[in-house]
Design a protein around this motif. Sequence first.
Motif, PDB file in Angstrom:
ATOM      1  N   GLN A   9     -10.577   1.676   1.703  1.00 26.60           N
ATOM      2  CA  GLN A   9     -11.218   0.829   0.438  1.00 26.60           C
ATOM      3  C   GLN A   9     -10.132  -0.241  -0.155  1.00 26.60           C
ATOM      4  N   THR A  10      -9.130  -0.356   0.583  1.00 30.90           N
ATOM      5  CA  THR A  10      -8.012  -1.184   0.113  1.00 30.90           C
ATOM      6  C   THR A  10      -8.324  -2.685   0.533  1.00 30.90           C
ATOM      7  N   TRP A  11      -7.907  -3.536  -0.492  1.00 30.67           N
ATOM      8  CA  TRP A  11      -8.122  -4.973  -0.303  1.00 30.67           C
ATOM      9  C   TRP A  11      -7.528  -5.444   1.246  1.00 30.67           C
ATOM     10  N   LEU A  69      -1.145   7.061   2.445  1.00 30.18           N
ATOM     11  CA  LEU A  69      -2.424   7.153   1.789  1.00 30.18           C
ATOM     12  C   LEU A  69      -3.569   7.592   2.556  1.00 30.18           C
ATOM     13  N   PRO A  70      -4.286   8.204   1.974  1.00 34.51           N
ATOM     14  CA  PRO A  70      -5.598   9.063   2.596  1.00 34.51           C
ATOM     15  C   PRO A  70      -6.425   8.170   3.249  1.00 34.51           C
ATOM     16  N   ASP A 103      -9.701   7.639   3.540  1.00 35.22           N
ATOM     17  CA  ASP A 103     -10.775   7.033   2.684  1.00 35.22           C
ATOM     18  C   ASP A 103     -10.402   6.167   1.907  1.00 35.22           C
ATOM     19  N   LEU A 104      -9.169   6.371   1.143  1.00 33.98           N
ATOM     20  CA  LEU A 104      -8.840   5.423   0.099  1.00 33.98           C
ATOM     21  C   LEU A 104      -8.135   4.083   0.843  1.00 33.98           C
ATOM     22  N   LEU A 105      -7.500   4.401   2.154  1.00 36.08           N
ATOM     23  CA  LEU A 105      -7.060   3.257   2.750  1.00 36.08           C
ATOM     24  C   LEU A 105      -8.081   2.265   3.178  1.00 36.08           C
ATOM     25  N   GLN A 149     -10.260  -4.392   3.681  1.00 34.13           N
ATOM     26  CA  GLN A 149     -11.819  -4.881   3.462  1.00 34.13           C
ATOM     27  C   GLN A 149     -11.578  -6.464   3.559  1.00 34.13           C
ATOM     28  N   VAL A 163       0.738  -1.211   0.169  1.00 32.43           N
ATOM     29  CA  VAL A 163       0.033   0.058   0.031  1.00 32.43           C
ATOM     30  C   VAL A 163       1.043   1.037  -0.034  1.00 32.43           C
TER      31      VAL A 163
END
Length: 480
Positions: free
Chosen positions: A188-190, A181-182, A184-186, A193, A177
């Motif tokens: 959404q990472t695999w 990373l912001p 909100d984007l973090l 999740q 990663v």
Amino acid sequence: MHGPVLPADSPASSVAPQHSLYIWGIALVAALGGLLFGYDWVVIGGARQFYEVYFHLTSAASVGWANSCALIGCLFGSLAAGTLADRYGRRRILLAAAVLFAISSVLTGWAWSFSAFIFFRILGGAAIGLSSNVSPLYIAEISPATQRGRLVSLNQFAIVVGILLAQVINWRLARPVPAALPADLLLQTWNVQYGWRWMFTAVTVPALVFTFASFFIPESPRWLCGAGRAREAKAILERIGGAAYAGAEIAGIESAQRDDAALTQSAKSSWRELLRPAFRKILLVGIALAALQQWTGINILFNYAAEVYRSAGYGANDIFLNIVITGAINLLFTVLAMMLVDRLGRRLMMLAGCIGIGVSHLLCAWAYHAQWRGTAVLVLTLSAIACYALTLAPVTWVLIAEIFPRRIRSQGVSTAVSALWIASFVLTYTFPLLMKLEGTAGIFLTYGVICLIGFVFVAAFVPETKGRTLEQIGAGVTQA
């Protein structure tokens, strides 16, 4: 200081078993509980940085609770293990632990809320509590005196394999990663999740293997004798070591039962007997050994390894690799411990371990204080882990499994292991708070001093048990 001295060997312990392959096979099955324990215990070290983002955990209290809540289950499982193992036998409780591991790992991995995550982590902790009691207890009770140290250490070897397995799976499942990373984007990472979910779920496979294999191991012959089933016990002992070995072991067990009858009028053991003058001292020794193993602070290097190495200046990818290296060192020195424990004895290894871990921690504290970074901290933490894996990690479990007399063995092991989980809970829960209060250098200084105090305790109070049958150890303890 030489510590308590137990009686010399009797003829009962001099009859060599004939079927080593069989005894190693059933001990290996029982040790699968240790493998699941090790995996479930350490998997959180890699998963936590992802589920904390998923569940929006930000405070030190919530982070500490998520990391330590399984210990509540460990405590309840440990407290119940003694009574359950005495009532239903060792084998059935091992089977129950295997089923709990399989169920809890899947449900933890796919928890739909933080509350559900906590509940299923506690359920998995109960499985750890059961297996951490009954696996070493069972192995000790089926083992010949001359091999008991190695065989009980097999449980610690399995724990270490489970730890390394969790570390490797965490390493391979975690996807790179970008740094900073912001949020909100973090989210959404695999990794956030799904990655942490599969880290927990992976233990289901060995749990199912353990469940299946548990149907094919015999019951503890010492439990069978206590349940009035001496004929079944003798048949199992004959399969382990032959007729001569079985006859000598049965004679020793029946002699211990007669001594128990002379000691107390009650036909059955009870928790209250732990406080009898004859047993009180060894109970306190067992509790202190359990607490010492945890308060050396080594488990912090597994559960909070990311924080320790991050504070030493390592990046995200190097942190996961360093964690795998710690697991490999842990495994290597555990194998060495299995080779030495029946040769060097328990006391010498415990004393050497307290000194080795203590000095490593004190040097690590100095390294952080002097603001050394990178390799210096890695080498010193690996040194502490190597000393721990060689000594306190396996030998504490060996001692806890063998120092208690037959009459109170289940309750004694249960109490000592419960104390271990209480000590572990305090250690794990307080680490984030102590990190803010003392800093990394102060924490390592504290653990180092505890190790040196442990050296004095072991030298003064821990008996040598190498080469003696469980009945000889029990007789020496009640006479001490």
